[in-house]
Write a protein that holds these residues in place. Structure first.
Motif, PDB file in Angstrom:
ATOM      1  N   PHE A 218      79.205  50.784 -38.572  1.00  0.00           N
ATOM      2  CA  PHE A 218      79.709  51.726 -37.092  1.00  0.00           C
ATOM      3  C   PHE A 218      80.960  51.672 -37.946  1.00  0.00           C
ATOM      4  O   PHE A 218      81.576  50.621 -38.516  1.00  0.00           O
ATOM      5  N   THR A 219      82.326  52.745 -37.474  1.00  0.00           N
ATOM      6  CA  THR A 219      83.157  52.604 -37.871  1.00  0.00           C
ATOM      7  C   THR A 219      83.835  53.132 -36.670  1.00  0.00           C
ATOM      8  O   THR A 219      83.426  54.138 -35.842  1.00  0.00           O
ATOM      9  N   GLY A 220      85.112  52.520 -36.433  1.00  0.00           N
ATOM     10  CA  GLY A 220      85.927  52.671 -34.717  1.00  0.00           C
ATOM     11  C   GLY A 220      87.305  53.223 -35.249  1.00  0.00           C
ATOM     12  O   GLY A 220      88.017  52.197 -35.971  1.00  0.00           O
ATOM     13  N   TRP A 221      87.925  53.537 -34.492  1.00  0.00           N
ATOM     14  CA  TRP A 221      89.546  53.921 -34.307  1.00  0.00           C
ATOM     15  C   TRP A 221      89.560  52.653 -33.465  1.00  0.00           C
ATOM     16  O   TRP A 221      89.846  53.513 -31.357  1.00  0.00           O
ATOM     17  N   PHE A 222      90.470  52.672 -33.345  1.00  0.00           N
ATOM     18  CA  PHE A 222      91.806  51.886 -32.528  1.00  0.00           C
ATOM     19  C   PHE A 222      93.127  52.246 -31.979  1.00  0.00           C
ATOM     20  O   PHE A 222      93.596  52.732 -33.424  1.00  0.00           O
TER      21      PHE A 222
ATOM     22  N   GLU B 294      93.639  49.004 -27.840  1.00  0.00           N
ATOM     23  CA  GLU B 294      92.552  49.850 -26.930  1.00  0.00           C
ATOM     24  C   GLU B 294      91.234  51.040 -28.324  1.00  0.00           C
ATOM     25  O   GLU B 294      92.089  50.897 -28.646  1.00  0.00           O
ATOM     26  N   PHE B 295      90.178  50.919 -27.599  1.00  0.00           N
ATOM     27  CA  PHE B 295      89.293  51.935 -28.622  1.00  0.00           C
ATOM     28  C   PHE B 295      89.032  52.936 -28.373  1.00  0.00           C
ATOM     29  O   PHE B 295      89.880  53.675 -26.690  1.00  0.00           O
ATOM     30  N   VAL B 296      89.359  53.975 -28.894  1.00  0.00           N
ATOM     31  CA  VAL B 296      89.521  55.265 -28.945  1.00  0.00           C
ATOM     32  C   VAL B 296      88.245  55.942 -29.280  1.00  0.00           C
ATOM     33  O   VAL B 296      88.225  56.736 -29.024  1.00  0.00           O
ATOM     34  N   ALA B 297      87.457  55.794 -30.685  1.00  0.00           N
ATOM     35  CA  ALA B 297      86.769  56.237 -30.913  1.00  0.00           C
ATOM     36  C   ALA B 297      86.039  55.572 -31.716  1.00  0.00           C
ATOM     37  O   ALA B 297      85.989  54.973 -32.193  1.00  0.00           O
ATOM     38  N   VAL B 298      83.737  56.063 -32.075  1.00  0.00           N
ATOM     39  CA  VAL B 298      82.990  55.484 -33.052  1.00  0.00           C
ATOM     40  C   VAL B 298      82.333  56.420 -33.347  1.00  0.00           C
ATOM     41  O   VAL B 298      81.568  57.290 -32.910  1.00  0.00           O
ATOM     42  N   ILE B 299      81.448  56.343 -34.235  1.00  0.00           N
ATOM     43  CA  ILE B 299      80.785  56.919 -34.609  1.00  0.00           C
ATOM     44  C   ILE B 299      79.630  55.890 -35.941  1.00  0.00           C
ATOM     45  O   ILE B 299      79.533  54.613 -36.274  1.00  0.00           O
ATOM     46  N   SER B 300      78.407  56.396 -36.089  1.00  0.00           N
ATOM     47  CA  SER B 300      77.619  55.326 -35.703  1.00  0.00           C
ATOM     48  C   SER B 300      77.360  55.318 -37.059  1.00  0.00           C
ATOM     49  O   SER B 300      77.210  56.162 -37.916  1.00  0.00           O
ATOM     50  N   ARG B 301      76.914  54.209 -37.995  1.00  0.00           N
ATOM     51  CA  ARG B 301      75.811  54.576 -39.069  1.00  0.00           C
ATOM     52  C   ARG B 301      74.864  55.038 -39.087  1.00  0.00           C
ATOM     53  O   ARG B 301      74.386  55.436 -38.327  1.00  0.00           O
TER      54      ARG B 301
END
Length: 125
Positions: A33-37, A46-53
């Motif tokens: 899983f890759t997230g942008w913070f 803080e959390f911005v967005a996430v894309i699942s594997r």
């Protein structure tokens, strides 16, 4: 181990766009899983967005929904954050992060094992 390197930050006027990239090396990025913070001065990260594997599902913070888009390239080794209609309150250091755990979908900082060095985004009014 996964090494992450962000790029694409810069200075932009209100209403402008930027595209951030997160390049990965090491283990196959598609397994994470890759997230942008983001973190603004004096504030918590803080959390911005996430894309699942694998299936590439996406989720966004309410503050960026409809303006930001997270995506992954076909090879799976780079994750992007397209940021449109930028506002001064989007000014922050942006970090990408990776985690093998499904719980990282929730966007909690502590669920992510690997972090990039960050890239500065500044939106002028």
């Amino acid at each position: 181990q996964v090494q992450l390197i962000e790029s694409g930050g810069g200075l932009v006027q209100t209403g402008g766009s930027l595209r951030l990239s997160c390049a990965a090396s090491g283990r196959p990025f598609n397994n994470y899983f890759t997230g942008w913070f983001r973190q603004a001065p004096g504030k918590e990260r803080e959390f911005v967005a996430v894309i699942s594997r694998r299936v590439n599902g996406t989720r966004y913070a309410d503050s960026v929904k409809g303006r930001f888009t997270i995506s992954r390239d076909n090879a799976g080794n780079t994750v992007f954050l397209q940021m449109n209609s930028l506002k001064p309150e989007d000014t922050a250091v942006y970090y990408c992060a990776a985690s093998p755990r499904p719980s990282s979908w929730l966007g909690l900082v502590g669920e992510y094992d690997y972090w990039g060095q960050g890239t500065q985004v500044t939106v002028s009014s």
